[in-house]
Scaffold this active site. Structure first.
Site, short mmCIF file in Angstrom:
data_model
loop_
_atom_site.label_atom_id
_atom_site.label_comp_id
_atom_site.label_asym_id
_atom_site.label_seq_id
_atom_site.Cartn_x
_atom_site.Cartn_y
_atom_site.Cartn_z
N ASN A 55 1.06 -1.54 -0.35
CA ASN A 55 0.31 0.36 0.11
C ASN A 55 1.26 1.28 -0.39
O ASN A 55 1.75 0.67 0.22
CB ASN A 55 -0.86 0.03 1.53
CG ASN A 55 -0.11 -0.02 2.42
OD1 ASN A 55 -0.11 0.57 2.71
ND2 ASN A 55 -0.34 -0.66 3.48
N ARG A 56 0.23 2.43 -0.38
CA ARG A 56 1.56 4.18 -0.16
C ARG A 56 1.62 3.55 1.09
O ARG A 56 2.14 5.48 1.10
CB ARG A 56 0.65 5.10 -0.93
CG ARG A 56 0.33 4.49 -2.65
CD ARG A 56 -1.30 5.17 -2.59
NE ARG A 56 -1.34 4.64 -4.59
CZ ARG A 56 -0.86 5.50 -5.49
NH1 ARG A 56 0.48 5.28 -5.39
NH2 ARG A 56 -1.97 5.20 -6.53
#
Ligand code: CTP
Ligand code: CA
Length: 237
Positions: A34-35
């Site tokens: 994920n970011r």
């Protein structure tokens, strides 16, 4: 006449901070991720150390470790859970700033998954795309809340990255999540591909269990957000 705000306020306290996004491996070269950059978690660890706490940072990120902080590197949600479980023993506070993957691949391929995987009934290469099956990861935060039972310690702080949607605003989702998770403090931040992730500034809403009040912080540096979160937590200790 006074020392800088917060200085020494956490001396003698043991805190565990988690930071970064977990990486859930599919094969030796690929993962689901994920970011999350980990920057807000690192800021929380740095500010706690500056205020005198004994800080353990359970992290998936390779950012430089703040002075006076002990880092425990992890990669997956299961590793993060094991590290938190090992470190929580004498902790006064656990801050779950990590973006823990809700799901992981059900199986790990020991060898790199090839574009042409296996072969068809007639021996020709199989050109179809594989299905990736996922399973749920444990909810580390919920586990901490369950494990402390009726005891007030440790104080548990959750983070919630929300985008508003048809079923509610960012804040409505945050209030629901605080109630559902049972932690003491929930730091809600609004996310999207062009806000928050990897940036040095953050805008958050700090919610406390049992209170209708919302503390809005920012846009402010992640260090300033961390300072505001520790001010709230210190009141609970
Ligand atoms: N969290 C956790 N373990 C998980 C997932 C999340 O400990 N498996 C923690 C995060 O570190 C964060 C908090 O729970 O502090 C909220 O995470 P979030 O993803 O916003 O909540 P979820 O319950 O996973 O809900 P959602 O469906 O919105 O992802
Ligand atoms: Ca989640």
């Amino acid at each position: 006449d006074a020392a800088p705000q917060g200085r020494g306020e956490l001396s003698g306290r043991r805190v565990v901070v988690t930071a970064g996004g977990t990486r859930e491996p599919l094969d030796p070269v690929r993962y689901l991720g994920n970011r999350s950059s980990g920057k807000q978690g690192y800021a929380l660890a740095r500010v706690a150390a500056e205020r005198g706490a004994d800080v353990v940072l359970v992290t998936t990120s390779s950012l430089p470790v703040p002075a006076g902080v002990r880092a425990v590197p992890v990669e997956t949600a299961l590793e993060l859970e094991a590290a938190v479980t090992a470190e929580v023993g004498e902790a006064d506070v656990v801050v779950m700033a990590a973006a823990v993957a809700d799901f992981r691949p059900a199986s790990y391929a020991e060898h790199k998954i090839k574009k042409t995987h296996g072969s068809g009934a007639d021996g020709s290469p199989d050109e179809s795309a594989p299905d990736i099956v996922l399973v749920r990861n444990p909810d580390v935060l919920a586990g901490l809340v369950a494990a402390r039972g009726a005891s007030a310690s440790p104080v548990v702080v959750g983070f919630a990255a929300e985008t508003g949607d048809a079923s509610g605003s960012v804040l409505e989702h945050g209030r629901d999540k605080l109630a559902r998770k049972g932690c003491d403090v929930l730091v809600v931040n609004e996310v999207g591909t062009d806000v928050t992730f990897g940036k040095d500034e953050n805008t958050v809403h700090v919610l406390r269990r049992g209170s209708e009040d919302v503390l809005d912080v920012g846009p402010a540096s992640k260090d300033a957000v961390a300072a505001a979160v520790w001010d709230v937590v210190t009141d609970l200790l």
